[in-house]
Design an enzyme around this catalytic site. Structure first.
Site, PDB file in Angstrom:
ATOM      1  N   GLY A  77     -12.005 -24.114  18.216  1.00  0.00           N
ATOM      2  CA  GLY A  77     -12.543 -24.767  16.454  1.00  0.00           C
ATOM      3  C   GLY A  77     -13.484 -24.026  16.374  1.00  0.00           C
ATOM      4  O   GLY A  77     -13.510 -22.988  14.995  1.00  0.00           O
ATOM      5  N   ASP A 126     -14.831 -21.039  16.653  1.00  0.00           N
ATOM      6  CA  ASP A 126     -14.722 -19.187  17.134  1.00  0.00           C
ATOM      7  C   ASP A 126     -13.742 -19.236  15.488  1.00  0.00           C
ATOM      8  O   ASP A 126     -13.964 -18.717  14.874  1.00  0.00           O
ATOM      9  CB  ASP A 126     -14.875 -19.458  18.621  1.00  0.00           C
ATOM     10  CG  ASP A 126     -15.498 -19.307  18.999  1.00  0.00           C
ATOM     11  OD1 ASP A 126     -16.732 -19.660  18.717  1.00  0.00           O
ATOM     12  OD2 ASP A 126     -15.640 -19.336  20.075  1.00  0.00           O
ATOM     13  N   THR A 127     -12.820 -19.851  15.686  1.00  0.00           N
ATOM     14  CA  THR A 127     -11.726 -19.703  15.169  1.00  0.00           C
ATOM     15  C   THR A 127     -10.259 -20.107  13.798  1.00  0.00           C
ATOM     16  O   THR A 127      -9.900 -19.911  13.528  1.00  0.00           O
ATOM     17  CB  THR A 127     -11.035 -18.564  16.023  1.00  0.00           C
ATOM     18  OG1 THR A 127      -9.636 -19.539  16.617  1.00  0.00           O
ATOM     19  CG2 THR A 127     -10.910 -17.256  17.169  1.00  0.00           C
ATOM     20  N   ARG A 128     -11.007 -21.640  13.913  1.00  0.00           N
ATOM     21  CA  ARG A 128     -10.354 -22.486  13.230  1.00  0.00           C
ATOM     22  C   ARG A 128     -10.607 -22.156  11.666  1.00  0.00           C
ATOM     23  O   ARG A 128      -9.130 -22.096  11.090  1.00  0.00           O
ATOM     24  CB  ARG A 128     -10.990 -24.180  13.361  1.00  0.00           C
ATOM     25  CG  ARG A 128     -10.277 -24.940  12.280  1.00  0.00           C
ATOM     26  CD  ARG A 128     -11.305 -26.216  12.149  1.00  0.00           C
ATOM     27  NE  ARG A 128     -11.378 -26.934  13.117  1.00  0.00           N
ATOM     28  CZ  ARG A 128      -9.741 -27.300  13.961  1.00  0.00           C
ATOM     29  NH1 ARG A 128      -9.104 -27.629  13.153  1.00  0.00           N
ATOM     30  NH2 ARG A 128     -10.400 -27.981  14.785  1.00  0.00           N
ATOM     31  N   GLU A 157      -6.463 -27.877  28.299  1.00  0.00           N
ATOM     32  CA  GLU A 157      -5.038 -27.549  27.925  1.00  0.00           C
ATOM     33  C   GLU A 157      -4.978 -26.422  28.389  1.00  0.00           C
ATOM     34  O   GLU A 157      -3.996 -26.112  28.146  1.00  0.00           O
ATOM     35  CB  GLU A 157      -5.467 -27.234  26.207  1.00  0.00           C
ATOM     36  CG  GLU A 157      -5.865 -28.602  25.089  1.00  0.00           C
ATOM     37  CD  GLU A 157      -6.003 -28.390  23.804  1.00  0.00           C
ATOM     38  OE1 GLU A 157      -6.159 -28.176  23.040  1.00  0.00           O
ATOM     39  OE2 GLU A 157      -5.967 -26.471  23.712  1.00  0.00           O
TER      40      GLU A 157
END
Length: 186
Positions: free
Chosen positions: A38, A40-42, A104
């Site tokens: 999250g 980094d790129t959310r 995940e």
């Protein structure tokens, strides 16, 4: 060029495409599960990717949880991965620092083997070789996980950490060997 919707149709166990967007209260079905770090790129790449997938009519799971903890993977995430036909893994600088992301990843790759789950890695401003060889930020993150394991005084928990680290190492190597997309400056 292969289009994601074509891959999803190919991966469908039914000859009919009607169940691709099926959903019910007890068996929610997603076309794509997005795995990402999250921080980094959310609010950038992943949001744009999510919007593009939704706009293309691809039913996509995006975790709205802002705070990741060191707890085990949430049951909702585990269910969403298992109820998806594909996963897009956004491997970014801090991806491996998250035990959630690594858990995940392990589950996604297990689904890839056991149920023909489609896996598309995206190397977001990281080199695939850094992921594979666990160098740079990936090496730093794995070293911190190992340090946490070594500081654990409870033998059972220490053993659990050791097992997870082995699975995470293997998963990072495996995902970096899959054909993916390299995203630099986009």
């Amino acid at each position: 060029m292969v289009v994601l919707s074509e891959l999803l149709l190919e991966g469908s166990s039914s000859s009919s495409s009607t169940h691709i967007h099926s959903s019910s209260t007890h068996d929610q079905r997603y076309d794509v599960f997005l795995s990402f770090k999250g921080v980094d790129t959310r609010h950038s790449f992943t949001n744009h990717l999510h919007k593009a997938l939704i706009d293309a009519g691809i039913n996509t799971f995006l975790d709205d949880e802002e705070n990741e903890t060191v707890e085990d993977l949430k049951p909702e995430l585990e269910s969403a991965i298992k109820a998806s036909q594909a996963s897009i893994i956004v491997l970014s600088k801090n991806y491996a620092s998250s035990t959630w992301c690594l858990d995940e990843l392990v589950l996604i790759l297990e689904q890839h083997i056991t149920s023909n789950h489609i896996v598309i890695p995206i190397f977001y401003q990281v080199e695939p070789t850094h992921v594979r060889k666990q160098q740079s930020s990936f090496g730093d993150a794995m070293a911190k996980h190992k340090e946490t394991m070594e500081e654990e005084t409870n033998e059972y928990k220490r053993s659990q950490w050791a097992q997870k680290i082995v699975r995470w190492n293997k998963a990072l190597i495996e995902v970096s060997n899959l054909k993916g997309k390299d995203v630099k400056g986009r």
